[in-house]
Write an enzyme that holds these catalytic residues in place. Sequence first.
Site, PDB file in Angstrom:
ATOM      1  N   GLU A 128     -12.607 -20.158 -19.617  1.00 32.92           N
ATOM      2  CA  GLU A 128     -11.684 -21.011 -18.862  1.00 32.92           C
ATOM      3  C   GLU A 128     -11.622 -20.523 -17.419  1.00 32.92           C
ATOM      4  O   GLU A 128     -11.930 -19.356 -17.160  1.00 32.92           O
ATOM      5  CB  GLU A 128     -10.286 -20.942 -19.489  1.00 32.92           C
ATOM      6  CG  GLU A 128      -9.625 -19.589 -19.272  1.00 32.92           C
ATOM      7  CD  GLU A 128      -8.536 -19.258 -20.276  1.00 32.92           C
ATOM      8  OE1 GLU A 128      -8.890 -19.029 -21.458  1.00 32.92           O
ATOM      9  OE2 GLU A 128      -7.377 -19.180 -19.879  1.00 32.92           O
ATOM     10  N   LYS A 130     -10.506 -18.928 -13.933  1.00 31.38           N
ATOM     11  CA  LYS A 130      -9.537 -17.910 -13.509  1.00 31.38           C
ATOM     12  C   LYS A 130      -8.814 -18.476 -12.288  1.00 31.38           C
ATOM     13  O   LYS A 130      -9.400 -18.616 -11.219  1.00 31.38           O
ATOM     14  CB  LYS A 130     -10.244 -16.603 -13.158  1.00 31.38           C
ATOM     15  CG  LYS A 130      -9.275 -15.497 -12.793  1.00 31.38           C
ATOM     16  CD  LYS A 130      -9.992 -14.159 -12.689  1.00 31.38           C
ATOM     17  CE  LYS A 130      -9.013 -13.011 -12.549  1.00 31.38           C
ATOM     18  NZ  LYS A 130      -8.223 -13.054 -11.333  1.00 31.38           N
ATOM     19  N   ASP A 132      -6.522 -18.824  -9.132  1.00 29.13           N
ATOM     20  CA  ASP A 132      -6.164 -17.880  -8.071  1.00 29.13           C
ATOM     21  C   ASP A 132      -4.710 -18.115  -7.653  1.00 29.13           C
ATOM     22  O   ASP A 132      -4.425 -18.747  -6.649  1.00 29.13           O
ATOM     23  CB  ASP A 132      -7.112 -18.103  -6.881  1.00 29.13           C
ATOM     24  CG  ASP A 132      -7.130 -16.900  -5.967  1.00 29.13           C
ATOM     25  OD1 ASP A 132      -6.522 -15.875  -6.319  1.00 29.13           O
ATOM     26  OD2 ASP A 132      -7.762 -16.996  -4.901  1.00 29.13           O
ATOM     27  N   TYR A 239      -1.782 -19.854 -20.318  1.00 28.70           N
ATOM     28  CA  TYR A 239      -3.042 -19.399 -20.921  1.00 28.70           C
ATOM     29  C   TYR A 239      -2.899 -18.167 -21.806  1.00 28.70           C
ATOM     30  O   TYR A 239      -3.882 -17.668 -22.339  1.00 28.70           O
ATOM     31  CB  TYR A 239      -4.102 -19.143 -19.840  1.00 28.70           C
ATOM     32  CG  TYR A 239      -3.648 -18.206 -18.732  1.00 28.70           C
ATOM     33  CD1 TYR A 239      -3.377 -16.879 -18.993  1.00 28.70           C
ATOM     34  CD2 TYR A 239      -3.519 -18.662 -17.423  1.00 28.70           C
ATOM     35  CE1 TYR A 239      -2.966 -16.026 -17.982  1.00 28.70           C
ATOM     36  CE2 TYR A 239      -3.103 -17.823 -16.405  1.00 28.70           C
ATOM     37  CZ  TYR A 239      -2.824 -16.497 -16.696  1.00 28.70           C
ATOM     38  OH  TYR A 239      -2.411 -15.661 -15.705  1.00 28.70           O
ATOM     39  N   LYS A 327     -16.479 -13.007 -12.191  1.00 27.21           N
ATOM     40  CA  LYS A 327     -16.122 -13.444 -10.838  1.00 27.21           C
ATOM     41  C   LYS A 327     -17.237 -14.257 -10.202  1.00 27.21           C
ATOM     42  O   LYS A 327     -18.419 -14.002 -10.452  1.00 27.21           O
ATOM     43  CB  LYS A 327     -15.838 -12.204  -9.960  1.00 27.21           C
ATOM     44  CG  LYS A 327     -14.583 -11.436 -10.349  1.00 27.21           C
ATOM     45  CD  LYS A 327     -13.362 -12.317 -10.228  1.00 27.21           C
ATOM     46  CE  LYS A 327     -12.070 -11.555 -10.075  1.00 27.21           C
ATOM     47  NZ  LYS A 327     -11.899 -10.789  -8.877  1.00 27.21           N
ATOM     48  N   CYS A 421     -15.493  17.794  12.062  1.00 30.21           N
ATOM     49  CA  CYS A 421     -14.545  16.835  11.499  1.00 30.21           C
ATOM     50  C   CYS A 421     -13.623  16.302  12.594  1.00 30.21           C
ATOM     51  O   CYS A 421     -13.189  17.056  13.460  1.00 30.21           O
ATOM     52  CB  CYS A 421     -13.726  17.521  10.416  1.00 30.21           C
ATOM     53  SG  CYS A 421     -12.576  16.399   9.633  1.00 30.21           S
ATOM     54  N   CYS A 423     -10.679  15.757  12.303  1.00 26.70           N
ATOM     55  CA  CYS A 423      -9.312  16.220  12.072  1.00 26.70           C
ATOM     56  C   CYS A 423      -8.940  17.242  13.147  1.00 26.70           C
ATOM     57  O   CYS A 423      -9.803  17.797  13.813  1.00 26.70           O
ATOM     58  CB  CYS A 423      -9.156  16.803  10.670  1.00 26.70           C
ATOM     59  SG  CYS A 423      -9.790  18.475  10.457  1.00 26.70           S
ATOM     60  N   CYS A 445     -14.978  17.677   5.162  1.00 22.23           N
ATOM     61  CA  CYS A 445     -14.219  18.540   6.061  1.00 22.23           C
ATOM     62  C   CYS A 445     -13.919  19.810   5.274  1.00 22.23           C
ATOM     63  O   CYS A 445     -13.553  19.743   4.107  1.00 22.23           O
ATOM     64  CB  CYS A 445     -12.920  17.839   6.434  1.00 22.23           C
ATOM     65  SG  CYS A 445     -11.671  18.916   7.128  1.00 22.23           S
ATOM     66  N   CYS A 451      -6.013  21.189   6.518  1.00 19.14           N
ATOM     67  CA  CYS A 451      -6.357  19.934   7.184  1.00 19.14           C
ATOM     68  C   CYS A 451      -5.238  18.911   6.986  1.00 19.14           C
ATOM     69  O   CYS A 451      -4.977  18.477   5.865  1.00 19.14           O
ATOM     70  CB  CYS A 451      -7.675  19.377   6.630  1.00 19.14           C
ATOM     71  SG  CYS A 451      -7.993  17.679   7.168  1.00 19.14           S
TER      72      CYS A 451
HETATM   73  S1  IVH Z   1      -5.651 -13.781 -19.174  1.00 18.97           S
HETATM   74  C1  IVH Z   1      -4.566  -9.964 -21.207  1.00 18.97           C
HETATM   75  N1  IVH Z   1      -6.478 -16.038 -18.155  1.00 18.97           N
HETATM   76  O1  IVH Z   1      -5.900 -12.869 -13.673  1.00 18.97           O
HETATM   77  C2  IVH Z   1      -5.121 -10.802 -20.150  1.00 18.97           C
HETATM   78  N2  IVH Z   1      -5.594 -14.404 -16.671  1.00 18.97           N
HETATM   79  O2  IVH Z   1      -6.921 -10.077 -13.450  1.00 18.97           O
HETATM   80  C3  IVH Z   1      -4.113 -11.683 -19.548  1.00 18.97           C
HETATM   81  N3  IVH Z   1      -5.522 -15.109 -14.341  1.00 18.97           N
HETATM   82  O3  IVH Z   1      -2.913 -11.112 -14.035  1.00 18.97           O
HETATM   83  C4  IVH Z   1      -4.652 -12.522 -18.487  1.00 18.97           C
HETATM   84  N4  IVH Z   1      -6.345 -17.117 -14.641  1.00 18.97           N
HETATM   85  O4  IVH Z   1      -2.768 -13.486 -13.162  1.00 18.97           O
HETATM   86  C5  IVH Z   1      -5.951 -14.833 -17.899  1.00 18.97           C
HETATM   87  N5  IVH Z   1      -7.187 -18.095 -17.385  1.00 18.97           N
HETATM   88  C6  IVH Z   1      -6.669 -16.903 -17.140  1.00 18.97           C
HETATM   89  C7  IVH Z   1      -6.303 -16.504 -15.849  1.00 18.97           C
HETATM   90  C8  IVH Z   1      -5.785 -15.238 -15.650  1.00 18.97           C
HETATM   91  C9  IVH Z   1      -5.863 -16.262 -13.757  1.00 18.97           C
HETATM   92  C10 IVH Z   1      -4.994 -13.931 -13.623  1.00 18.97           C
HETATM   93  C11 IVH Z   1      -3.701 -13.378 -14.181  1.00 18.97           C
HETATM   94  C12 IVH Z   1      -3.959 -11.930 -14.453  1.00 18.97           C
HETATM   95  C13 IVH Z   1      -5.182 -11.676 -13.649  1.00 18.97           C
HETATM   96  C14 IVH Z   1      -5.979 -10.568 -14.295  1.00 18.97           C
END
Ligand code: IVH
Length: 705
Positions: A128, A130, A132, A239, A327, A421, A423, A445, A451
């Site tokens: 699914e 992710k 943002d 989710y 990602k 360095c 510093c 250093c 330091c």
């Molecule tokens: S599952 C145990 N599903 O990504 C895992 N997270 O890096 C619970 N996020 O803090 C997260 N879309 O804010 C999950 N489809 C998705 C998501 C998702 C965005 C975010 C969420 C989480 C972060 C983790």
Amino acid sequence: MAKHEFRDVGSLTEAEAEAELAWLAGEIARHDKSYHGEDSPEISDADYDALRRRNEEIETLFPKLKRPDSPSMRVGSAVSEKFEKIVHAVPMLSLDNAFSDKDVRDFADRIRRFLKLGADFPLVLTAEPKIDGLSLSLRYEDGVMVSAATRGNGQVGENVTDNARTIEDIPENLAGDPPEVLEVRGEIYMTNADFAVLNERQLEAGKPTYVNPRNTAAGSLRQLDPSITASRPLKFFAYAWGEVSALPQTTQSAMVEALARYGFKTSPLMKRFDTIDALLEHYRRIETDRATLGYDIDGVVYKVDDLALQQRLGFVSRSPRWAIAHKFPAEKAATILKAIDIQVGRTGALTPVARLEPVTVGGVVVTNATLHNAEEIVRLGIMIGDTVTIQRAGDVIPQVLGFIAEKRPPDAQSFEFPNICPCPLQTPIIREATASGGEGVVRRCTGEFACPFQRKEHLKHFVSRKAFDIEGLGEKQIEYFYDDPELPIRTPADIFTLAKRDMQNGLKQLQNRDGYGAVSAKKLFDAIEERRSIPLDRLIFALGIRHVGETTGKTLARAYGSWKQFHDAALAVAAGDETARDDMQALDDIGPAAVDAIASYFAEPHNRDLVEALVVQLTVRDAEQAETGSPVSGKTIVFTGSLERMSRDEAKAMAERFGARAAGSVSSKTDLVVAGPGAGSKLKKAAELGIEVIDEAAWFDLIGN
Ligand code: IVH
């Protein structure tokens, strides 16, 4: 806001002045907060300044009436201590990242190995987008929403219940037949279209525009005034879940379908797959459609569908073994390399940092990028003045990829890595040898404790989020206090004597400084006081010993239980005690490098003094034992030989869930050995030491599985 008409200060009676100062304190504090919450200010800068000036005028004429919370004692925005805290019943975790197809295949292989699944076992995964945005946890009792909390540090979040109630996608009452207790988790976000409209309105009103939908969504949710949240078009996708009194389904996908029946929006793009090829195909489809979704996503999340398997897989530090975020490739941009600075790290390692002409990459303004080491600068062939290409992936520090040859100016300058360095000690730089004895790339250093740069970095690490996590005492404040003549913080212990030392400073107290007032000084001291009691694992991590990260800190804490036991063991290892060393090294995930680092840390008198001075200031909380009452709780167990029903890793994870410690080798500290067929030297050693040995079936009987 209608412009306030002020009367001539000279005509005010004392009572009138007092009342107006009270009003001004409240009004200015309110505006400070709306700046702070990334919200647009309600009044213009000029009007805001007029309020502050008025406050000062009255105070000058009536100095006796100056209030302890006067805005004149405080500069800029209020501290973020504005929401109540909510402790999450089940921690809110983060996700591990995958950046390539291979990472995804490795993820699936790890799962198969951990669960000892055969190659033909159909491992079903969901995929699914992710989103943002920012995650939110909604608690329902008997189908009625009782609270909403942000993620915060994963354990404790902010109570944003009143704000969440204003969001259309968040039902007040659940439909259908939900469990008695249900914590629904998901993502708050803003669509690109809504974001654009919001910015148009800002422009029309002559106000500054917002940077990106994610930050705007976050700022909108974290408003003290729920009517502001209500005016922002926030959306929510469900989710995941936290505490649930009785799970209504047995798979991830069926659970999400149930969430939809209860009244939540869920991603229409979530699908199940039983081959990695099909999973990756879906990833590419989502990537292609990314721009047409109408909201920002930064990858695809894969989760094991079967909840029983999720349960067996469990977690490693803060992320589940059963999920990963794949990602999208990093975003790139070009900008000018203005300079290269050398940064001194906590361990004295010198890192060149590229100072860049600010450039926006994927919604974030980038001004610095790491160059890793001197060789990297040579490899890239970059010169100061060059137009360089950079990339930013997720939260990772941006990297320099190369330079554009046609754009090199005639006056571009090459960079010489210094021999001394930067510093204040100007120590000669040494190059660390590699494991094979060659010249390594890391330059250091040699100043160590003398330091100031290294000491400062140590302090920054000490107060960082995963260590002491002191609100109002971050990197900036360490810089501020380090060289402070009145109130220096030079060692960790100094933090805990700060309030006491401040009291002796009379008029030079923190509350009388620019940038601090009575309220913010008190908040800082309270936040420090709150951390005087600290869990053992955080303390160990906070010491900043090389090779001792968060996970190692936890392992050591669990193994030794109390500060005294850990400290005694560390001193013994430092003094060359072989048994103590073997015991430490036998711990799971503790390698020789970590043990060496602990030994040299505690062999150094400066460190021992520093630690002693610190610990007398603290109450160190013993490590929590996961499942007390289990027959193996607190015991040290070694698994050896081949196991039938589970992998070695799963066995160790299971032992930990039941409150035991899993060790890699048998020592005098071992309580129990679980041996499968083919066990050899460990079995022999157990017999020599008279340690109880059982087989896998007896292990399952013991823990009642
Ligand atoms: S599952 C145990 N599903 O990504 C895992 N997270 O890096 C619970 N996020 O803090 C997260 N879309 O804010 C999950 N489809 C998705 C998501 C998702 C965005 C975010 C969420 C989480 C972060 C983790």
